[in-house]
Write a protein that holds these residues in place. Structure first.
Motif, mmCIF file in Angstrom:
data_model
loop_
_atom_site.group_PDB
_atom_site.id
_atom_site.type_symbol
_atom_site.label_atom_id
_atom_site.label_comp_id
_atom_site.label_asym_id
_atom_site.label_seq_id
_atom_site.Cartn_x
_atom_site.Cartn_y
_atom_site.Cartn_z
ATOM 1 N N ASN A 185 -1.436 5.531 -8.976
ATOM 2 C CA ASN A 185 -0.483 4.669 -9.685
ATOM 3 C C ASN A 185 -0.828 4.501 -11.078
ATOM 4 O O ASN A 185 -2.111 4.431 -11.497
ATOM 5 N N ASP A 189 4.602 2.743 -14.464
ATOM 6 C CA ASP A 189 5.163 3.928 -13.745
ATOM 7 C C ASP A 189 5.890 4.764 -14.921
ATOM 8 O O ASP A 189 6.863 5.452 -14.462
ATOM 9 N N ASN A 199 5.126 5.329 -8.287
ATOM 10 C CA ASN A 199 4.128 4.715 -7.540
ATOM 11 C C ASN A 199 4.263 4.147 -6.298
ATOM 12 O O ASN A 199 5.288 3.778 -5.692
ATOM 13 N N SER A 218 5.727 -0.760 -10.889
ATOM 14 C CA SER A 218 6.469 0.462 -11.440
ATOM 15 C C SER A 218 7.250 0.094 -12.475
ATOM 16 O O SER A 218 6.706 -0.783 -13.179
#
Length: 334
Positions: A185, A189, A199, A218
């Protein structure tokens, strides 16, 4: 084009009679339905291949090539025991892959192994991979490669015993490329690539009454759908996703952080492993999270005692108050 209810790659008695290339190959042809076929023992690049990429589709070019193998319905087929990838969607947008059993493919005798479902080429966007069973393939259950190949939705699909990850958002190349394992991740994101390298969530608690909680980082101020699965295994190549437990929604704040806490429609068994994946509103689906082992949902009782008045003098009445608080998550029944 309508291809339905065939046995491809074996005799009527079930003996192997595989093709040296694909069992079904659709090239630069729109509006296709591939329904209810049994496709086994074939050797080509994808037992079922749908190709619209003007540069990488095998075979001679007739007319003007283009990404025109769009709107293909691949439904209720059994695609198993083929030496290459089970399904290969290459430069063909908006394919609907639903209700299929894609299992035990890619186990080439020459030790070149392949995936269950491969999304590759240029312009392979908007694929819907829904309600399938993807088991026992030699490498990833679903591999998506290609920088611009986004919006590929993977939902209500179970994975068991694939050789590497259940879902792998692979390298940025557009051709038949190898996997790259778990994609870490990134904060906010902002990275690009297959499915925008969406992610995945982080699970922080999973209980055998269906309660789960955790986080997702994200894109900021965005909504996501999370889907949870249970399995009996968790290993170096990633947990399986054997049984669908249900889903939940999460919203992120300005920093891209979201928190989820919900009770799912189905519950894991104590000791099973729970995994989750995230999907944005465009269908970009993440790889699976790390697995989290479910524990017994039990009550957590705290008892507090107070007295009044305090301090007290000789001869004065004293009242004691006992308060029991259940910090959960399970209800206290006795």
């Amino acid at each position: 084009n309508y291809i339905a209810l065939n046995r491809i790659g074996e005799t009527s008695a079930g003996a192997a009679l595989g093709n040296t290339l694909a069992g079904i190959y659709i090239r630069h042809a729109p509006n296709n339905t591939i329904l209810g076929n049994l496709v086994r023992f074939n050797s080509g690049a994808g037992a079922v291949s749908v190709c619209g990429d003007p540069t990488t589709c095998p075979g001679p070019v007739l007319g003007t090539p283009g990404n025109n193998a769009n709107v293909t319905f691949l439904t209720n087929n059994t695609i198993t025991g083929n030496l290459n990838a089970g399904v290969w969607i290459n430069g063909a947008p908006d394919a609907q892959v639903s209700g299929n059993d894609v299992s035990n493919n890619g186990h080439d005798a020459n030790a070149v192994t392949f995936n269950g479902i491969l999304i590759a080429g240029v312009g392979t966007t908007g694929t819907q991979i829904v309600n399938n069973t993807v088991n026992g393939n030699a490498r990833a259950g679903v591999l998506i490669v290609g920088t611009g190949n986004t919006g590929n939705r993977i939902q209500n699909t179970t994975f068991t015993g694939n050789g590497t990850l259940a879902i792998d958002l692979g390298v940025h190349a557009t051709g038949l490329t190898s996997e790259d394992g778990v994609t870490p991740n990134d904060a906010g994101d902002a990275d690009t690539g297959p499915n925008n390298r969406q992610n995945f969530p982080t699970i922080t608690q999973a209980l055998d009454n269906g309660f789960v909680q955790g986080t997702l980082n994200s894109a900021p101020f965005a909504g996501y759908f999370l889907q949870f699965f249970a399995s009996t295994t968790c290993n170096a190549s990633g947990a399986d996703a054997q049984r669908n437990l249900g889903g939940a929604s999460v919203l992120t704040d300005g920093a891209g952080n979201g928190v989820f806490s919900t009770t799912l429609t189905a519950a894991p068994v104590n000791g099973e492993y729970v995994v989750a994946k995230a999907m944005d509103l465009a269908g970009n689906t993440s790889e699976f999270s790390a697995c989290f082992q479910a524990t017994i949902a039990s009550a957590d009782i705290a008892l507090s005692i107070s007295d009044s008045p305090d301090p007290v003098v000789v001869g004065q009445d004293v009242t004691y108050t006992y308060v029991a608080t259940n910090n959960g998550p399970a209800p206290a029944t006795n």
